[in-house]
Structures are given as structure tokens and as C-alpha cells.
Design an enzyme around this catalytic site. Structure first.
Site, PDB file in Angstrom:
ATOM      1  N   ARG A   9       2.372   8.503   8.580  1.00 50.47           N
ATOM      2  CA  ARG A   9       1.934   9.605   8.381  1.00 50.47           C
ATOM      3  C   ARG A   9       0.802  10.174   9.307  1.00 50.47           C
ATOM      4  NH1 ARG A   9       4.772   9.494   3.650  1.00 50.47           N
ATOM      5  NH2 ARG A   9       5.352  11.554   2.663  1.00 50.47           N
ATOM      6  N   HIS A  52      12.337   5.473  13.131  1.00 48.32           N
ATOM      7  CA  HIS A  52      12.415   5.684  11.562  1.00 48.32           C
ATOM      8  C   HIS A  52      13.158   7.041  11.187  1.00 48.32           C
ATOM      9  CE1 HIS A  52      10.529   6.433   7.747  1.00 48.32           C
ATOM     10  NE2 HIS A  52       9.877   5.346   7.606  1.00 48.32           N
ATOM     11  N   ASP A  69       0.747  -1.342  -0.056  1.00 49.66           N
ATOM     12  CA  ASP A  69       0.040   0.104   0.102  1.00 49.66           C
ATOM     13  C   ASP A  69       0.948   1.417   0.115  1.00 49.66           C
ATOM     14  OD1 ASP A  69       0.952   0.171   2.530  1.00 49.66           O
ATOM     15  OD2 ASP A  69      -0.699  -0.135   3.454  1.00 49.66           O
ATOM     16  N   GLU A  71      -0.229  -9.114  -1.039  1.00 50.86           N
ATOM     17  CA  GLU A  71      -1.084  -8.436   0.081  1.00 50.86           C
ATOM     18  C   GLU A  71      -2.077  -7.625  -0.488  1.00 50.86           C
ATOM     19  OE1 GLU A  71       1.454  -7.186   3.939  1.00 50.86           O
ATOM     20  OE2 GLU A  71       0.577  -5.234   3.118  1.00 50.86           O
ATOM     21  N   HIS A 130       5.671   5.740  13.213  1.00 49.79           N
ATOM     22  CA  HIS A 130       6.176   6.412  12.104  1.00 49.79           C
ATOM     23  C   HIS A 130       5.072   6.968  11.181  1.00 49.79           C
ATOM     24  CE1 HIS A 130       5.744   3.398   9.066  1.00 49.79           C
ATOM     25  NE2 HIS A 130       5.859   2.655  10.134  1.00 49.79           N
TER      26      HIS A 130
HETATM   27  C1  UD1 Z   1       6.456   4.983   3.660  1.00 51.91           C
HETATM   28  C2  UD1 Z   1       5.072   4.567   3.354  1.00 51.91           C
HETATM   29  C3  UD1 Z   1       4.266   3.844   4.471  1.00 51.91           C
HETATM   30  C4  UD1 Z   1       5.170   2.793   5.212  1.00 51.91           C
HETATM   31  C5  UD1 Z   1       6.510   3.271   5.527  1.00 51.91           C
HETATM   32  C6  UD1 Z   1       7.271   2.376   5.987  1.00 51.91           C
HETATM   33  C7  UD1 Z   1       4.203   6.127   1.499  1.00 51.91           C
HETATM   34  C8  UD1 Z   1       3.323   7.148   1.287  1.00 51.91           C
HETATM   35  N1  UD1 Z   1       4.385   5.634   3.034  1.00 51.91           N
HETATM   36  O1  UD1 Z   1       6.460   5.868   4.766  1.00 51.91           O
HETATM   37  O2  UD1 Z   1       3.078   3.383   3.890  1.00 51.91           O
HETATM   38  O3  UD1 Z   1       4.555   2.483   6.269  1.00 51.91           O
HETATM   39  O4  UD1 Z   1       6.976   3.795   4.208  1.00 51.91           O
HETATM   40  O5  UD1 Z   1       8.484   2.474   6.660  1.00 51.91           O
HETATM   41  O6  UD1 Z   1       4.608   5.314   0.565  1.00 51.91           O
HETATM   42  N2  UD1 Z   1      14.000   8.710   5.057  1.00 51.91           N
HETATM   43  C9  UD1 Z   1      15.365   8.612   5.114  1.00 51.91           C
HETATM   44  N3  UD1 Z   1      15.866   7.451   4.863  1.00 51.91           N
HETATM   45  C10 UD1 Z   1      15.337   6.253   4.655  1.00 51.91           C
HETATM   46  C11 UD1 Z   1      13.864   6.290   4.487  1.00 51.91           C
HETATM   47  C12 UD1 Z   1      13.344   7.535   4.963  1.00 51.91           C
HETATM   48  O7  UD1 Z   1      16.043   9.544   5.362  1.00 51.91           O
HETATM   49  O8  UD1 Z   1      15.863   5.283   4.177  1.00 51.91           O
HETATM   50  C13 UD1 Z   1      13.239  10.025   5.525  1.00 51.91           C
HETATM   51  C14 UD1 Z   1      13.442  10.901   4.256  1.00 51.91           C
HETATM   52  O9  UD1 Z   1      13.323  12.297   4.806  1.00 51.91           O
HETATM   53  C15 UD1 Z   1      11.914  10.789   3.573  1.00 51.91           C
HETATM   54  C16 UD1 Z   1      11.168  10.475   4.859  1.00 51.91           C
HETATM   55  O10 UD1 Z   1      11.927   9.637   5.704  1.00 51.91           O
HETATM   56  O11 UD1 Z   1      11.730  12.112   2.860  1.00 51.91           O
HETATM   57  C17 UD1 Z   1       9.699   9.930   4.771  1.00 51.91           C
HETATM   58  O12 UD1 Z   1       9.768   8.813   4.062  1.00 51.91           O
HETATM   59  P1  UD1 Z   1       8.469   8.341   2.917  1.00 51.91           P
HETATM   60  O13 UD1 Z   1       8.855   7.106   2.270  1.00 51.91           O
HETATM   61  O14 UD1 Z   1       7.979   9.463   2.315  1.00 51.91           O
HETATM   62  O15 UD1 Z   1       7.559   7.882   4.218  1.00 51.91           O
HETATM   63  P2  UD1 Z   1       7.306   7.123   5.292  1.00 51.91           P
HETATM   64  O16 UD1 Z   1       6.813   7.655   6.301  1.00 51.91           O
HETATM   65  O17 UD1 Z   1       8.508   6.210   5.429  1.00 51.91           O
HETATM   66  N1  UDP Z   2      11.485  -3.184  10.749  1.00 57.76           N
HETATM   67  C1  UDP Z   2      13.048  -3.337  10.833  1.00 57.76           C
HETATM   68  N2  UDP Z   2      13.587  -2.438  11.506  1.00 57.76           N
HETATM   69  C2  UDP Z   2      12.929  -1.470  12.325  1.00 57.76           C
HETATM   70  C3  UDP Z   2      11.656  -1.445  12.339  1.00 57.76           C
HETATM   71  C4  UDP Z   2      10.888  -2.172  11.634  1.00 57.76           C
HETATM   72  O1  UDP Z   2      13.400  -4.182  10.303  1.00 57.76           O
HETATM   73  O2  UDP Z   2      13.842  -0.600  12.899  1.00 57.76           O
HETATM   74  C5  UDP Z   2      10.788  -4.214   9.879  1.00 57.76           C
HETATM   75  C6  UDP Z   2       9.550  -4.813  10.727  1.00 57.76           C
HETATM   76  O3  UDP Z   2       9.968  -5.923  11.523  1.00 57.76           O
HETATM   77  C7  UDP Z   2       8.509  -5.196   9.833  1.00 57.76           C
HETATM   78  C8  UDP Z   2       8.683  -4.080   8.935  1.00 57.76           C
HETATM   79  O4  UDP Z   2      10.120  -3.454   9.146  1.00 57.76           O
HETATM   80  O5  UDP Z   2       9.005  -6.352   9.118  1.00 57.76           O
HETATM   81  C9  UDP Z   2       7.607  -2.982   9.048  1.00 57.76           C
HETATM   82  O6  UDP Z   2       8.381  -1.870   8.361  1.00 57.76           O
HETATM   83  P1  UDP Z   2       7.485  -0.427   8.726  1.00 57.76           P
HETATM   84  O7  UDP Z   2       6.888  -0.507  10.315  1.00 57.76           O
HETATM   85  O8  UDP Z   2       8.527   0.707   8.562  1.00 57.76           O
HETATM   86  O9  UDP Z   2       6.260  -0.273   7.910  1.00 57.76           O
HETATM   87  P2  UDP Z   2       5.033  -0.606   7.877  1.00 57.76           P
HETATM   88  O10 UDP Z   2       4.626  -2.083   8.143  1.00 57.76           O
HETATM   89  O11 UDP Z   2       4.140   0.048   8.839  1.00 57.76           O
HETATM   90  O12 UDP Z   2       4.294  -0.514   6.318  1.00 57.76           O
END
Ligand code: UD1
Ligand code: UDP
Length: 385
Positions: free
Chosen positions: A213, A244, A98, A120, A211
């Protein structure tokens, strides 16, 4: 015989964890030619997973920017994937879950008239805004998909109710359980040294992640206040919170919780560390989707820091409770599990509504069946009670 060319597209940590076992399965099978395209919507958190599962990307769009917006991700992923699809020319694109990468991947494949398989598929809250934007990402992807791999029967029912053809849906279990089966070990040495020194028997270790949104801003602040109350008033508890990398999360969490003697803030953990920590902890508090699926199979109670969940199966089974983000509720529900042994035991039952570790194998089998490369339709996933 011509191999079936499958392109998997993903971009974030959870997609990578849940696609990794499937990529490995497709690469093992001679009937497939499997390539991997990453948008790199996440960078470090995605690379951690690729390295753990030994997966190399064939295409890397490298789109992540600091504090990126949904417009940034969608626009860059869609434009970049056009070129990837032109070069790769797959018979089937597989996307997962998603995220915005998921939706952009499905849309790009649709524009190129390439079949889409959605892994999924079918989870719903039926509330457009919760989770945001994931509920709509998943729904829109479902509308574009030709094959729907639903982890559970409930997810299949959701799709049927939306008019999706029954013969395009296949119940597989969740691939996250496939991943979990390879990572959790009896003897495990953490590379994050502090985790090797935790006394899992004498102390009550609470694993926290938050984490999403829709929790950014006030809800996350309230969660932090609730966590502080828990740590202040329960000296036997230690909170471990791998934070995160989103600066909108880090700034708040580090500001509010940094320096507390019973709250340990860590950078994102490698997934094998995360799974082994979960297997050893007392309980989990999270707004993550993935943790809601993993913890129940490890027999850990989960308090969900969200108002709604698209994963009702473990709630029904009694292992997961949706508690929202109110400060008092966060404190009270956690304290109950810390102090009330019978309530804890009631929730701490290992249940596996989400999978048996064979989801990837079923998905591969159903793809072959769909494309006429085998007459044998695999068996669907059934929950063992
Ligand atoms: C994204 C997904 C969310 C998922 C989450 C898992 C969307 C809209 N959201 O949200 O569904 O639950 O990933 O973790 O697709 N950043 C870093 N390094 C990284 C990753 C992220 O610095 O490796 C920072 C960056 O500043 C980035 C911000 O995190 O702009 C947000 O990342 P983004 O992928 O936009 O949203 P998530 O909250 O991670
Ligand atoms: N996870 C990880 N390291 C972390 C936090 C989460 O490997 O520090 C793993 C967790 O076990 C799960 C997945 O990341 O398998 C979940 O990802 P996240 O919470 O980022 O996204 P969501 O499931 O909410 O989309």
C-alpha cells in the site's frame, strides 16, 4: 481426553502460506481439534494457496470487494468473526502476521475473552507509517495476544522492550521456511508454460514483485521506470513480474511495463511455482515481506523496494539490501548485481536467519505446554551459523 480446540483465522495469500504448515501440523496431532476460518480478504490469491496445501475452510466470510478500503476489511471481518467465534467456541485463536484480518481476528477473540496466539510476532520498524498499515496491525495484535510466536530472537527482543512477559514469548523460526521445504523441488514442471522455457543458465532472470500500500502511486511508478531502465540497458536480463491482483497495482504495472520484450508480466503464480522460480532465478527485487524471508534461504540476493524493513536479520547477514523506490537507485543497484560478479557473490550466500523448517512443530509443542497438556517445553529455534 478433551482435545484442545484451536481456531486459525487468516485472510490473505501470505497468511495462508505461512499458516498452512501449522494447520497441517495441528490436524496431524490428536491432542488438537483444529478448525480454519477465513475472512477471504483475498479471494483468488487465497484460494490458490488453500488448494495447493489441501486446506478446506470451516468458516468463510467471503468479504473481499474490488478496491476495498481498510474500513471495509476491518468492519466486515470483525462483525463476521463474532458469529464464527460464537459457533466455534475455541480454546485458542491463532492469527498470523500483520494484515488487517490479523488485527480484526485478534480483536474479535479479545472481545469474546478467548486467548490469542500471534504467529510471526514482534517484527517492528518502529515507524508507524512504514509499512502502512502493517506496522500498527502487528503492534496492536501483539498487545492483544496471550502467546507470541516470534520467528527470531530480534523479534523477541522487540516484544520484551515493549513489556511483554518473557514466558509468553517463544522463538520458533518462521513457518514460511516450513512451507518452502515442501514446495521447492529439483525437478519441477511449471504450469505457467513460459517459465519452462526460460534459460536460467544463459539469461539473468530477475524476479520482481511489488504491491504494498505505501508504494501505490508515485513509488510504484518510479519502480516501474527503474525496471524499464534495467531491461533496456541489460540485454542479458529478463524481468519476470507476477502482478498482484489489486487494480491499483495492475493498472500501473500493465500500462507502464506491458509489451516490453524483456519484461514478462504474469498473473499471481501458484506458490509452488513462485518458490521454484525463486530457487532458479538470478536475483529478487521486491517489496514483499515473505520474499525477503524466502529468497535468502535459497541463496538469492534481494533488493528491497521499500524505505524500511521489519526484517533486519538478512540485511545484517548481507543477502538483502533495502534500496527504496527511487528510479535511479532501482536501476543502479540492480545493474551492480548484474555486472559486478564479486558484489553478486558477496550477496548470494544462502543464509537461514528465519527458520529451519520446524517452526510449526515448535508452535504446536509450546501451545500444548502452555495449556498443561505436556510437561515438555520444546526447544527454541537457534540460527545455525
Ligand atoms: C494485503 C495486506 C498486506 C499484504 C498483502 C499480501 C492489509 C491491509 N494488507 O494487501 O499486508 O502484504 O495483502 O498480498 O491487510 N484482489 C483481488 N483478488 C484477490 C486479492 C486481491 O482482486 O485475490 C484485489 C481487490 O480489488 C482488493 C485489492 O486487491 O480490493 C486489495 O486487496 P487488500 O487485501 O485490501 O490489500 P493488499 O494490497 O492485497
Ligand atoms: N507469492 C506467490 N505468488 C505470487 C507472489 C507471491 O505465491 O505471485 C508468495 C510468495 O512466495 C510469498 C508470499 O506469496 O510466500 C508473499 O505474499 P505477498 O508478497 O502477497 O505478501 P507479503 O509477504 O508482502 O505480506
Amino acid at each position: 481426553m478433551e482435545k484442545l480446540k484451536v481456531l486459525t483465522i487468516f485472510g490473505t495469500r501470505p497468511e495462508a502460506i505461512k499458516m498452512a504448515p501449522l494447520v497441517q501440523e495441528l490436524k496431524r496431532n490428536d491432542l488438537f481439534r483444529c478448525e480454519v476460518a477465513i475472512t477471504a480478504q483475498h479471494r483468488h490469491m487465497l484460494d490458490q494457496v488453500l488448494s495447493l496445501f489441501d486446506i478446506e475452510a470451516d468458516y468463510d466470510l467471503d468479504i473481499m470487494t474490488d478496491r476495498q478500503t481498510l474500513f471495509d476489511i476491518t468492519g466486515k471481518a470483525l462483525a463476521g468473526l463474532k458469529h464464527v467465534l460464537e459457533a466455534a467456541k475455541p480454546d485458542l485463536v491463532l492469527v498470523h502476521g500483520d494484515t488487517t484480518t490479523t488485527f480484526a481476528g485478534a480483536l474479535a477473540a479479545f472481545y469474546m475473552k478467548i486467548k490469542v496466539g500471534h504467529v510471526e510476532a514482534g517484527l517492528r520498524t518502529f515507524n508507524k507509517w512504514l509499512p502502512f498499515p502493517e506496522e500498527m496491525n502487528r503492534k496492536l495484535t501483539g498487545s492483544l495476544a496471550d502467546l507470541h510466536f516470534s520467528p527470531t530472537k530480534t523479534a523477541r527482543q522487540n516484544l520484551l522492550r515493549e513489556g511483554v512477559r518473557a514466558d509468553s514469548i517463544f522463538v520458533t523460526g518462521n513457518t514460511v521456511i516450513d512451507a518452502l521445504k515442501t514446495t521447492v523441488k529439483k525437478e519441477f514442471i511449471f504450469s505457467t508454460e513460459i517459465l519452462n522455457h526460460l534459460d536460467f543458465n544463459q539469461r539473468k532472470i530477475i524476479l520482481v514483485t511489488a504491491h504494498r500500500r505505501e508504494n501505490l502511486g508515485e513509488p510504484l511508478k518510479n519502480i516501474c521506470l527503474g525496471l524499464m531502465d534495467i531491461a533496456d540497458r541489460n540485454p542479458e536480463a529478463i524481468i519476470i513480474y507476477p502482478v498482484h491482483l489489486n487494480p491499483a497495482v495492475r493498472d500501473v504495472v500493465e500500462n507502464m511495463l506491458g509489451g516490453h520484450e524483456r519484461i514478462v508480466l504474469l498473473p499471481p503464480l501458484n506458490t509452488d511455482e513462485m518458490h521454484n522460480l525463486m530457487a532458479r532465478c538470478y536475483m529478487v527485487m521486491t517489496d514483499s515481506g515473505g520474499l525477503q524471508e524466502e529468497a535468502p534461504s535459497l541463496g538469492k540476493p534481494v533488493l528491497v523496494l521499500r524505505r524500511e524493513t521489519e526484517r533486519p536479520e538478512a540485511v545484517k547477514a548481507g543477502t538483502v539490501k533495502v534500496i527504496g523506490t527511487d528510479r535511479r537507485k532501482v536501476y543502479e543497484e540492480a545493474s551492480r548485481l548484474l555486472c559486478d560478479r564479486s558484489e553478486y557473490n558477496r550477496m548470494a550466500n544462502a543464509v537461514n536467519p528465519y527458520g529451519d523448517g520446524r517452526a510449526s512443530c515448535r508452535i504446536a509443542g509450546f501451545i500444548l505446554y502452555h495449556f498443561g497438556l505436556t510437561d515438555e517445553k520444546p526447544q527454541e529455534f537457534e540460527v545455525q551459523v
